[in-house]
Every structure is written in structure tokens, then in C-alpha cells.
Scaffold this motif. Structure first.
Motif, PDB file in Angstrom:
ATOM      1  N   LEU A   7       0.819  -1.201   0.000  1.00  0.00           N
ATOM      2  CA  LEU A   7       0.000   0.000   0.000  1.00  0.00           C
ATOM      3  C   LEU A   7       0.860   1.261   0.000  1.00  0.00           C
ATOM      4  N   ILE A  10       2.151   1.680  -3.494  1.00  0.00           N
ATOM      5  CA  ILE A  10       1.079   2.163  -4.374  1.00  0.00           C
ATOM      6  C   ILE A  10       0.917   3.666  -4.221  1.00  0.00           C
ATOM      7  N   HIS A  11       0.899   4.147  -2.989  1.00  0.00           N
ATOM      8  CA  HIS A  11       0.727   5.584  -2.752  1.00  0.00           C
ATOM      9  C   HIS A  11       1.883   6.394  -3.319  1.00  0.00           C
ATOM     10  N   GLU A  14       1.505   6.495  -7.038  1.00  0.00           N
ATOM     11  CA  GLU A  14       0.407   7.377  -7.423  1.00  0.00           C
ATOM     12  C   GLU A  14       0.832   8.839  -7.392  1.00  0.00           C
ATOM     13  N   GLU A  29      -3.909   6.272 -17.299  1.00  0.00           N
ATOM     14  CA  GLU A  29      -4.572   5.184 -18.029  1.00  0.00           C
ATOM     15  C   GLU A  29      -4.654   5.508 -19.525  1.00  0.00           C
ATOM     16  N   TYR A  57       3.690   3.438 -14.310  1.00  0.00           N
ATOM     17  CA  TYR A  57       2.316   2.945 -14.432  1.00  0.00           C
ATOM     18  C   TYR A  57       2.285   1.421 -14.440  1.00  0.00           C
ATOM     19  N   TRP A  60       2.781   0.257 -11.022  1.00  0.00           N
ATOM     20  CA  TRP A  60       1.552   0.515 -10.261  1.00  0.00           C
ATOM     21  C   TRP A  60       0.519  -0.579 -10.530  1.00  0.00           C
ATOM     22  N   LEU A  61       0.381  -0.983 -11.798  1.00  0.00           N
ATOM     23  CA  LEU A  61      -0.550  -2.061 -12.122  1.00  0.00           C
ATOM     24  C   LEU A  61      -0.143  -3.361 -11.419  1.00  0.00           C
ATOM     25  N   ARG A  63       1.609  -3.647  -8.612  1.00  0.00           N
ATOM     26  CA  ARG A  63       1.349  -3.508  -7.172  1.00  0.00           C
ATOM     27  C   ARG A  63      -0.144  -3.627  -6.870  1.00  0.00           C
ATOM     28  N   GLN A  64      -0.991  -3.115  -7.751  1.00  0.00           N
ATOM     29  CA  GLN A  64      -2.439  -3.254  -7.565  1.00  0.00           C
ATOM     30  C   GLN A  64      -2.824  -4.733  -7.542  1.00  0.00           C
ATOM     31  N   TYR A  67      -1.624  -6.284  -4.348  1.00  0.00           N
ATOM     32  CA  TYR A  67      -2.506  -5.888  -3.257  1.00  0.00           C
ATOM     33  C   TYR A  67      -3.755  -6.766  -3.230  1.00  0.00           C
ATOM     34  N   ARG A  68      -4.398  -6.923  -4.384  1.00  0.00           N
ATOM     35  CA  ARG A  68      -5.603  -7.767  -4.454  1.00  0.00           C
ATOM     36  C   ARG A  68      -5.294  -9.202  -4.036  1.00  0.00           C
TER      37      ARG A  68
END
Length: 89
Positions: A7, A10-11, A14, A29, A57, A60-61, A63-64, A67-68
Motif C-alpha cells: 500500500l 502504491i501511494h 500514485e 490510463e 504505471y 503501479w498495475l 502492485r495493484q 494488493y488484491r
């Protein structure tokens, strides 16, 4: 990586994405879809930024998704949000 570390990453990513979005006036995006489709920058000065932006980016994808996956691992059966927060915090 633990959920908290993912997390934080991710921050941080971002914040970098927002910097590029503000500079170029489009969402990451939208940029990334054009970039992976092979669209070239109009200005040669943008080449390094575009490469960095795309890399951030893509990370980030990733890491998303991590996270899930980690949330699913911690909470394989849906529980309350407060239960997940207690586990993750």
C-alpha cells in the motif's frame, strides 16, 4: 511484501503518476494505452518522461494486482471491512 508495504508503494507510485498527469494534462490510463499502442511523443523532450511514466504505471498495475492477491490471501472468505483492517494494520 506485506499488505502495508504494498500500500505504501502504491501511494508513492500514485504521487509520481499525478506529477506526470498534471504536467501533460491526461490521466495515466489514457497515456499508457496510447504508449503501449506505439504512439510516439510529439516532442523529443518528452521521450524520457514517457518512458519513466510508462514504467511507473506498469509497476503501479503490478502492485495493484499484488494488493488484491494479498487481500485475498489474508481474507479468503469475505469478512467485515473492520476485520480486514485489524489484520492489515
Amino acid at each position: 511484501m506485506q499488505l502495508h508495504d504494498i500500500l505504501l508503494d502504491i501511494h508513492a507510485l500514485e504521487e509520481e503518476l499525478l506529477r506526470f498527469e498534471r504536467k501533460y494534462g491526461i490521466r495515466s490510463e489514457t497515456f499508457y494505452a496510447a504508449y503501449v499502442a506505439g504512439e510516439e511523443p510529439d516532442d523529443d523532450a518528452w521521450v524520457l518522461d514517457f518512458g519513466e511514466w510508462a514504467s511507473i504505471y506498469k509497476t503501479w498495475l503490478t502492485r495493484q494486482a499484488e494488493y488484491r492477491d494479498e487481500v485475498h490471501h489474508i481474507q479468503p472468505h469475505p469478512q467485515s471491512l473492520s476485520g480486514l483492517i485489524r489484520i492489515a494494520a
